[in-house]
Enzyme design. Structure first.
Site, short mmCIF file in Angstrom:
data_model
loop_
_atom_site.label_atom_id
_atom_site.label_comp_id
_atom_site.label_asym_id
_atom_site.label_seq_id
_atom_site.Cartn_x
_atom_site.Cartn_y
_atom_site.Cartn_z
N ALA A 415 0.88 -1.18 0.00
CA ALA A 415 0.00 0.00 0.00
C ALA A 415 0.91 1.22 0.00
CB ALA A 415 -0.92 -0.02 1.22
N ARG A 418 -0.49 5.31 -5.19
CA ARG A 418 -1.20 5.02 -6.44
C ARG A 418 -0.66 5.94 -7.53
NH1 ARG A 418 -5.48 1.86 -6.18
NH2 ARG A 418 -6.42 2.81 -8.01
N HIS A 590 -27.29 18.26 22.05
CA HIS A 590 -26.63 17.63 23.20
C HIS A 590 -27.33 16.31 23.53
CE1 HIS A 590 -24.64 17.25 27.08
NE2 HIS A 590 -25.82 16.97 27.60
#
Ligand code: FAD
Length: 617
Positions: A415, A418, A590
């Site tokens: 990895a 690219r 909230h």
């Protein structure tokens, strides 16, 4: 007397699905007006009315299968009231003949199905028929601007399909050329979407294990890999199927084949699905290059199917016992997270000193801590110097401070980046400037060095992200339609979809320091967020940077579950030129994690009450 409108000769197809019924009983229709849309696995086409008149009855509905000669509707012709039936039949026969004839003619031309598909008016059919013939024999089509299509989009990833759809929505005649039979590109098929489907499973596994700290324990997960893959594929299929149907509804002419430029108004298509797989040519007025990128694999590594790229890692044959992930960037870390959660012993090696080099260290730290607990080793500042394949394993050798000299693995995932596909389409030959790395050079309109050719997405520069591609796609399409559009986004968010997520947008603190940008920071630690604590996740942070002079937000970041969702609001704040009060005075619900955005802004505005921050002297 009602006349029967039948399915004309539609080539070699039988039992073709009706995907859209475009009229209802009682509608008045024009001659050649499209009545229904049919879709085979190769093409879509509309069936036109053979005469003007009123539809008295529809004989088909969406989902029905029809073949040549089936009656689709009854029509009371406007100019034939009182005519006898034989006259109508004669007319219908003539219409069928006309259609069959034009079908035959078109079969001989390169863009046969495209013409049929778009034949919602006889005028258009004639024009397209002419232009497709022209493209075959005469690339001088440039002179009279009579091209097969207004816009040709090359590549159907997020950039390409967005550009094609936007251009079609603006009334342009669009052809979309894609070398694979499925639309969607890397993102939908082998990138963003499948990786997130697997990351979701990883998160549930880890969340379930973490629940033991809350007094709720589950058993060890049982992972059925085929089922997991089936689920992942079903997600992909839903999305890519949706693209196919939207392309058809928009009358985008989809051609399966590999495109290369012949000249600045003609694309040559190898394996053209509309031309029995033979090579053909399509001429265009404007072209949008959207051919994306592909993974980098080092050439001196052995050819071995146990050495994966990201595509292979998303479709494993088995869950390996051990995996070395080479590259500590976004893709590497996401896949490391997937495999570690599913039971693989994962090591990560990264050449630079840090994981995710583009992000601030304070945001990466909680992720790095979590990755360290779920992975075997994380070696930064370390190089893989070689991989040796044996029957038993892949032996990786390392050069770096903490790593061993070598270690055996079942699988290795590369990895390491690219590379853009800009040099693979013959663009340079027609004058399009492509840099040494393969990026097509563009301006703010996504226009290349050739006026009528645009480039978008991964092939046009960094960051190589789907949302950059889609936004550029719209800009390029609008420019093709003659609008004054430009890609002038102030910020493009980045998200690492690991657990915890890391997200940032705009100027990072690291970058601000390097570039001497003076800023004020407002930050809110999630340890003070009731919602984060309730989720057992107090290690997150949200921070916003404001320009010191103007007080306007220039950058932001967050780490924690859902940080990728929070960053969208901060992107909007930066685009809108908000200051700390604008964000802090916006009432956030909230208890949510989104409150941490409001509170980070309040911290900068000096109005925060949920923490005690001593006043600056
Ligand atoms: P692509 O999606 O690469 O599509 C290009 C298309 O062009 C392909 O379909 C290709 O077949 C076609 N093509 C190429 N050459 C030709 C030719 N000559 N003729 C015809 N067709 C051709 N990005 C994000 O924003 N978020 C994420 O979470 C994310 N996760 C990712 C995970 C992984 C594992 C990977 C690999 C990538 C990820 N990305 C992510 C990056 C994202 O996939 C790309 O940025 C995006 O797909 C780029 O879109 P594009 O339209 O430029 O090109």
């Amino acid at each position: 007397m009602a006349q029967e409108i039948k399915v004309p000769d539609i080539g070699d197809f039988d039992e073709v699905e009706v995907i859209e019924v475009l009229v209802a009983a009682g509608d008045d229709v024009e001659e050649e007006q499209a009545l229904i849309t049919l879709e085979s696995d190769k093409a879509t086409l509309e069936v036109p009315s053979s005469a003007a008149g009123k539809i008295t009855e529809l004989k088909v509905k969406e989902g029905d299968k029809v073949s040549e000669g089936d009656v689709i509707a009854l029509l009371e012709a406007a100019d034939s009231q009182g005519d006898d039936n034989s006259g109508e039949e004669d007319k219908q026969d003539k219409a069928d003949e006309k259609k069959a004839d034009s079908g035959d003619k078109k079969k001989a031309s390169d863009s046969a199905k495209s013409d049929e598909k778009k034949s919602s008016s006889s005028k258009k059919t004639e024009k397209e028929g002419k232009s497709s013939e022209k493209s075959k024999s005469d690339s001088g089509a440039k002179k009279d601007h009579s091209y097969d299509c207004d816009v040709l989009v090359l590549g159907s990833g997020p950039g390409g399909y967005t550009a094609a759809f936007r251009a079609a929505d603006m009334g342009l005649n669009v052809t979309l050329v894609e070398r694979h039979s499925v639309l969607g590109g890397v993102c939908l098929n082998i990138g963003c979407i499948p990786s997130k489907a697997l990351l979701h499973s990883a998160k549930v596994i880890e969340d379930a294990a973490d629940m033991a700290n809350h007094g709720v324990s589950f058993g060890k997960p049982k992972i059925e890999l085929p089922k997991l893959m089936e689920f992942k594929q079903s997600v992909i299929d839903k999305l890519t199927g949706g693209l196919k149907s939207m392309a058809s509804k928009r009358k985008v002419n989809v051609v399966t084949g590999t495109g290369t430029f012949k000249d600045d108004h003609t694309l040559s298509i190898e394996g053209d699905s509309h031309n029995n797989g033979d090579t053909s040519e399509i001429s265009f007025n404007n072209c949008i290059i959207a051919v994306g990128s592909e993974p980098v694999i080092l050439p001196d590594w052995p050819e071995d199917e146990r050495i994966w790229d990201s595509e292979a890692a998303l479709s494993p044959d088995e869950i390996p016992k051990s995996l070395l992930v080479i590259g500590g960037g976004i893709i590497g870390l996401e896949l490391a997270n997937v495999y570690a959660a599913h039971g693989t012993d994962v090591d990560i090696v990264e050449m630079t000193e840090t994981l995710i080099p583009g992000a601030d260290r304070d945001l990466v730290k909680p992720l790095q801590k979590r990755m360290s607990s779920r992975c075997g080793n994380i070696w930064t500042g370390t190089k893989v110097t070689g991989i040796k394949a044996s029957k038993k394993s892949l032996k990786a050798s390392f050069e770096g401070k903490d790593a061993p000299k070598s270690k055996d693995y079942d699988r290795v995932l590369a990895a390491i980046g690219r590379k853009p596909n800009g040099k693979k389409i013959g663009a340079e030959n027609v004058g399009v400037k492509v840099d040494d790395r393969g990026f097509v050079t563009i301006d703010k309109q996504c226009r290349t060095s050739v006026d009528n050719i645009f480039a978008i997405g991964d092939v046009s520069g960094e960051p190589q992200l789907a949302h950059r591609a889609t936004h550029q796609g719209k800009v390029a399409a609008e420019c093709c339609a003659g609008e004054k559009a430009a890609f002038d986004a102030k910020v493009i968010p980045s998200v690492v979809y690991t657990d915890p997520e890391v997200a940032w947008t705009g100027v990072t603190e690291t970058q601000a320091k390097e570039d001497g940008i003076e800023y004020e920071k407002g930050a809110f630690p999630w340890a003070a967020s009731g919602r984060a604590l309730g989720m057992g996740n107090a290690e997150g942070t949200t921070k916003i940077l404001f320009d010191k002079d103007s007080g306007i937000a220039i950058g932001a970041g967050a780490v924690g579950p859902g940080a990728g969702e929070l960053i969208a609001e901060l992107g909007l704040a930066i685009e809108m030129g908000c200051d700390a009060h604008d964000i802090g005075l916006t009432v956030h619900p909230h208890p949510t994690l989104s409150e941490t955005v409001g509170m980070a802004a309040e911290a900068a505005a000096g109005t925060l009450t949920d923490l005690y921050i001593p006043k600056k002297k």
